[in-house]
Design an enzyme around this catalytic site. Structure first.
Site, PDB file in Angstrom:
ATOM      1  N   CYS A  90    -116.195  22.880 -33.552  1.00  0.00           N
ATOM      2  CA  CYS A  90    -115.218  23.427 -34.502  1.00  0.00           C
ATOM      3  C   CYS A  90    -115.818  24.476 -35.433  1.00  0.00           C
ATOM      4  O   CYS A  90    -115.089  25.288 -35.994  1.00  0.00           O
ATOM      5  CB  CYS A  90    -114.607  22.305 -35.325  1.00  0.00           C
ATOM      6  SG  CYS A  90    -113.708  21.091 -34.341  1.00  0.00           S
ATOM      7  N   HIS A 346    -105.537  24.348 -36.336  1.00  0.00           N
ATOM      8  CA  HIS A 346    -106.997  24.397 -36.168  1.00  0.00           C
ATOM      9  C   HIS A 346    -107.304  24.965 -34.786  1.00  0.00           C
ATOM     10  O   HIS A 346    -107.461  24.215 -33.821  1.00  0.00           O
ATOM     11  CB  HIS A 346    -107.556  22.981 -36.329  1.00  0.00           C
ATOM     12  CG  HIS A 346    -109.019  22.833 -36.101  1.00  0.00           C
ATOM     13  ND1 HIS A 346    -109.917  23.888 -36.167  1.00  0.00           N
ATOM     14  CD2 HIS A 346    -109.767  21.717 -35.810  1.00  0.00           C
ATOM     15  CE1 HIS A 346    -111.134  23.436 -35.920  1.00  0.00           C
ATOM     16  NE2 HIS A 346    -111.074  22.129 -35.690  1.00  0.00           N
ATOM     17  N   CYS A 376    -116.524  20.038 -40.414  1.00  0.00           N
ATOM     18  CA  CYS A 376    -117.133  19.014 -39.567  1.00  0.00           C
ATOM     19  C   CYS A 376    -117.109  19.510 -38.124  1.00  0.00           C
ATOM     20  O   CYS A 376    -116.213  20.259 -37.728  1.00  0.00           O
ATOM     21  CB  CYS A 376    -116.374  17.693 -39.691  1.00  0.00           C
ATOM     22  SG  CYS A 376    -114.602  17.817 -39.376  1.00  0.00           S
TER      23      CYS A 376
END
Length: 390
Positions: A90, A346, A376
């Site tokens: 991510c 996201h 994270c």
């Protein structure tokens, strides 16, 4: 040491899974942000020495070096512009910013575009790993990993539930945070805050061609009751789809220059990179590392959390930013002030430069100085970037 400056930052509006951006090939979607950043900065495309592009699911239409393919698909960047595609899960395009800044600060390059793309509609999350397992081509979890972590499932969802339990959050805590994400995103959208950062993307609809300029995931009718009514993802847990980041299509880009390049090209910076940090920890709880990475970044920068004016902490799951707030003692009113991934989506590899774009524009719009971004990342890794708006 030489400084690294951000001259321009852009992003597309997010598209929901199967939504308005699903018809756009990810290579072309990435090219939209690359062209826009060159246009808006007004820099000679021939000055761009490298493009660093984050992308997590590097298979299918995002295979074969999607960063280089995106460069070749642009209107402005030519065949002579190098590119590389990176995966730090991510945090891929936040790492792209850090690699670009490191190149500039080392003096090896002067003009680098950090960017990211993910079409989660066209290349589903986890599809590359699932294909290999289905075809009998092996499992990413090697015998050596299995020996060290026997029977452990590498799951961000499980990690998010572990964080919620460890830090004592209730389902109501997560639901209220999710509602706030939508409320902040609604306010930002309706007040026109995002107009300066969003790259319009032409899309085909039954009514003809329109420009996609509004984040599609925002629930403009969200209420605490509607969020609380969403079913649990696990009978033993407290997390729901409503308190998790939305699957999203999008691209984003940040232009990083040295001071020498600023002077040479006559450009005015938006921000200066103040600190670059990446740390790693427990790969099982996995998503808790931003807490400790933030401690490290602030220590290295000689700052306290109160010195930071705005924070962007990726809302992978509501438990992550809530745990970050609890650990750092940060002011909740400074966190994700224009909404986060629960409302805006996201887009995995694009989220790092997406959040950086929103953070820079928010600091500039509010006349504030310091911003901190952290995410994270799979495997228990976290990036922290501190910037100073100029």
């Amino acid at each position: 040491m030489p400084e690294a400056y951000i001259v321009e930052a852009v992003r597309t509006a997010g598209g929901r899974r199967g939504g308005r951006l699903a018809g756009v090939h990810p290579v072309d979607l990435a090219a939209k942000s690359l062209d826009a950043i060159v246009d808006r900065a007004g820099i000679d495309p021939r000055a761009v020495e490298d493009v660093v592009m984050g992308c997590v699911s590097q298979g299918g239409e995002q295979a074969m070096q999607v960063g280089r393919n995106a460069v070749l698909a642009t209107k402005h960047l030519g065949e002579g512009t190098p590119a590389v595609t990176i995966d730090r899960q991510c945090g891929s395009s936040q790492q792209a910013v850090q690699f670009a800044a490191q190149a500039v600060m080392s003096g090896t390059q002067d003009v680098v575009i950090a960017s990211g793309v993910e079409s989660m509609s066209r290349v589903p999350m986890g599809s590359t790993a699932m294909f290999h397992m289905k075809e009998g081509l092996g499992n990413y979890k090697s015998p050596g990993l299995e020996e060290k972590y026997p029977g452990i499932q590498w799951s961000q969802f499980i990690g998010a539930e572990m964080i919620a339990k460890k830090h004592g959050f209730t389902k109501d805590d997560l639901d209220r945070f999710a509602l706030l994400s939508h409320q902040n995103a609604i306010r930002a959208t309706e007040s026109g805050v995002f107009k300066s950062e969003i790259v319009p993307v032409a899309i085909e609809t039954p009514e003809g061609e329109v420009m996609h300029t509004v984040d599609e995931g925002i629930r403009f009718d969200a209420t605490l009751e509607s969020i609380a009514s969403v079913k649990l993802l696990s009978p033993e847990g407290i997390i729901t789809a409503a308190t998790s980041s939305q699957i999203c299509d999008g691209s984003s880009a940040v232009l990083v220059l040295s001071e020498a390049a600023l002077n040479l090209h006559g450009l005015t910076p938006m921000a200066r990179i103040h600190n670059l940090t990446v740390t790693a920890g427990d790969p099982v709880i996995m998503l808790e590392e931003p807490l400790f990475a933030t401690d490290r970044a602030l220590e290295k920068a000689g700052m306290k959390i109160g010195d930071i004016d705005l924070y962007e902490v990726n809302e992978a799951f509501a438990s992550v930013p809530l745990a970050w707030l609890k650990h750092t003692g940060a002011d909740p009113d400074k966190l994700n002030v224009n909404g986060g991934a629960i409302a805006l989506g996201h887009p995995l590899g694009a989220s790092g430069t997406k959040l950086m774009t929103t953070l820079i524009h928010a600091l500039k719009a509010r006349g504030l100085k310091y911003g901190l971004q952290t995410m994270c990342e799979g495997g228990g890794v976290a990036n922290v970037t501190i910037i100073e708006a100029l």
